[in-house]
Design an enzyme around this catalytic site. Structure first.
Site, PDB file in Angstrom:
ATOM      1  N   ASP A 170       0.836  -1.196   0.000  1.00  0.00           N
ATOM      2  CA  ASP A 170       0.000   0.000   0.000  1.00  0.00           C
ATOM      3  C   ASP A 170       0.870   1.245   0.000  1.00  0.00           C
ATOM      4  O   ASP A 170       0.629   2.203  -0.748  1.00  0.00           O
ATOM      5  CB  ASP A 170      -0.905  -0.035   1.234  1.00  0.00           C
ATOM      6  CG  ASP A 170      -2.135   0.844   1.113  1.00  0.00           C
ATOM      7  OD1 ASP A 170      -2.487   1.236  -0.022  1.00  0.00           O
ATOM      8  OD2 ASP A 170      -2.746   1.128   2.149  1.00  0.00           O
ATOM      9  N   HIS A 181      -4.382   2.718  -6.962  1.00  0.00           N
ATOM     10  CA  HIS A 181      -5.582   2.395  -6.188  1.00  0.00           C
ATOM     11  C   HIS A 181      -6.793   2.167  -7.083  1.00  0.00           C
ATOM     12  O   HIS A 181      -7.680   1.377  -6.746  1.00  0.00           O
ATOM     13  CB  HIS A 181      -5.850   3.483  -5.147  1.00  0.00           C
ATOM     14  CG  HIS A 181      -5.076   3.281  -3.884  1.00  0.00           C
ATOM     15  ND1 HIS A 181      -3.752   3.652  -3.769  1.00  0.00           N
ATOM     16  CD2 HIS A 181      -5.418   2.723  -2.690  1.00  0.00           C
ATOM     17  CE1 HIS A 181      -3.319   3.346  -2.547  1.00  0.00           C
ATOM     18  NE2 HIS A 181      -4.309   2.778  -1.891  1.00  0.00           N
ATOM     19  N   HIS A 207      -6.464  -1.356  -8.105  1.00  0.00           N
ATOM     20  CA  HIS A 207      -6.930  -2.185  -6.981  1.00  0.00           C
ATOM     21  C   HIS A 207      -8.443  -2.320  -7.011  1.00  0.00           C
ATOM     22  O   HIS A 207      -9.003  -3.413  -6.875  1.00  0.00           O
ATOM     23  CB  HIS A 207      -6.501  -1.587  -5.644  1.00  0.00           C
ATOM     24  CG  HIS A 207      -7.280  -2.123  -4.482  1.00  0.00           C
ATOM     25  ND1 HIS A 207      -8.509  -1.599  -4.118  1.00  0.00           N
ATOM     26  CD2 HIS A 207      -7.034  -3.129  -3.611  1.00  0.00           C
ATOM     27  CE1 HIS A 207      -8.982  -2.280  -3.088  1.00  0.00           C
ATOM     28  NE2 HIS A 207      -8.102  -3.197  -2.767  1.00  0.00           N
ATOM     29  N   HIS A 236      -5.509  -5.732   0.703  1.00  0.00           N
ATOM     30  CA  HIS A 236      -5.568  -4.473  -0.042  1.00  0.00           C
ATOM     31  C   HIS A 236      -4.198  -4.103  -0.620  1.00  0.00           C
ATOM     32  O   HIS A 236      -4.059  -3.835  -1.825  1.00  0.00           O
ATOM     33  CB  HIS A 236      -6.070  -3.373   0.912  1.00  0.00           C
ATOM     34  CG  HIS A 236      -5.998  -1.991   0.360  1.00  0.00           C
ATOM     35  ND1 HIS A 236      -7.002  -1.437  -0.405  1.00  0.00           N
ATOM     36  CD2 HIS A 236      -5.041  -1.018   0.475  1.00  0.00           C
ATOM     37  CE1 HIS A 236      -6.670  -0.199  -0.746  1.00  0.00           C
ATOM     38  NE2 HIS A 236      -5.490   0.080  -0.215  1.00  0.00           N
TER      39      HIS A 236
END
Length: 366
Positions: free
Chosen positions: A171, A254, A257, A271
């Site tokens: 992340d 992101h 993702h 995540h």
């Protein structure tokens, strides 16, 4: 438009700090509504109870059911209002943090975030990621302020499974590259302003810390010890990445993702593991220099982050399903619009395949 940087009112990190939770929280409220998992409660309650005796605080525990979704937020909001508590405390991982922040927002209450893992940068952000009941990305809930307090007990975090710390590195890995893209496009960050010099420096420091201490921290946590490298990576994953992404901005990683959540195989991944692959896809979209791409892939392989679709559990990708991922990632409301050039589902699809090919190429080179 103004340059804006946001951060928690207070960030506290150190060994054994969990027992001081109530002492630190007293300035915000005395009746703590503690949201955690069943297993998490067993790990944290003894230390909290020890510190509780030295204050006028009370603690009411509720169990999180596993998904940061509208139904769970509504359920817990009603329990909070019925409890008579005056302070929300989220103890656990990213989805607990986001749920606690949402409860505090809807009830106009202060909130304290206590990570027991360093797997995401959610603790410091003024943001909750809302999913459907089935775990598919739905939307971002942008909040008016960062948490009132973030407290990190590094003894607790360093004892968590290694994969969680590594996921946090995934992340955090995106932070600098997404902030850089937003700076290049002059995009608005997550708190409604432009990027400050401080936010950009924090984002870069986050990346540099990962490269300097990531492997050393992984080896230490694998052996259940907390070294200076572990302390540095916890700060990078939690604070530097949290401030860096929010005040720097989100872009490609992101959004990728979020697109990957359309593939059921990826639901078993954390995540940050999906964000790490999203970073590779963003670099492909940017046509990043080979040296930079190689540096990122080498880091991912060294600490155990995914670099291919197979690593994500997608063993037999087909064009239709990957185009669904690309279309979701490039949705008008998501953050691929912050890239400094036009992005379409077709270019995202190509970048996903290129990132997968690059990951497989470097694996063969090792």
């Amino acid at each position: 438009m103004a340059n804006i940087i946001a951060s928690p009112t207070r960030y506290i990190q150190g060994k054994g700090e969990l027992k001081n939770l109530c002492k630190h929280a007293e300035r915000l409220g005395s009746k703590l509504f503690i949201l955690t998992s069943n297993s998490g409660r067993g790990r944290v309650e003894p230390a909290i109870s020890e510190g509780l005796r030295e204050t006028e605080c009370t603690a009411h525990y509720e169990v999180f059911r596993g998904e940061c979704c509208d139904s769970e937020i509504s359920r817990l909001k009603e329990l909070y209002l019925a409890s008579g508590c005056d302070l929300v405390v989220g103890i656990g991982g990213g989805k607990i943090h986001d749920t606690a922040k949402a409860i505090a927002y809807y009830t106009k209450s202060p909130v304290v975030i206590v990570p027991t893992i360093a797997s995401t940068d959610a603790p410091c952000s003024a943001l909750s990621v809302i999913y459907s009941d089935a775990g598919v990305f739905d939307r971002y809930l942008f909040l008016p302020a960062s948490p009132n307090m973030v407290l990190v007990d590094t003894d607790v975090v360093s004892q968590a499974p290694l994969r969680l710390l590594v996921s946090g590195m995934g992340d955090a890995l995106a932070t600098y590259f997404e902030a850089r893209a937003c700076q290049r496009s002059n995009a608005t960050n997550c708190v409604g302003g432009k990027i400050t010099l401080a936010a950009m420096r924090l984002a870069r420091l986050c990346y540099d810390t990962l490269l300097a201490d990531g492997v050393k921290a992984a080896l230490a946590v694998q052996n259940k010890v907390c070294t200076r490298a572990v302390e540095n990576i916890i700060e990078a994953n939690t604070y530097l990445s949290g401030i860096g992404f929010e005040s720097g901005g989100l872009a490609g990683a992101h959004a990728i993702h979020n697109g990957l959540t359309a593939l059921e195989e990826t639901h078993a991944l954390y995540h940050g593991e999906k964000v790490a692959f999203g970073t590779l896809v963003q670099l492909m979209l940017e046509n990043a220099p080979e040296e930079e791409l190689e540096e990122v892939i080498d880091f991912c392989m060294a600490v155990g982050l995914p670099t291919t679709l197979a690593d994500l559990g997608v063993k037999e990708p087909d064009s239709k399903r990957l185009m669904e991922v690309a279309t979701l990632a490039a949705a008008p409301g998501d953050t691929l619009g912050n890239m400094p050039f036009e992005v379409t589902p077709q270019t995202v699809y190509a970048a996903i395949l290129a990132a997968d090919a690059a990951g497989r190429y470097y694996k063969e080179e090792v």
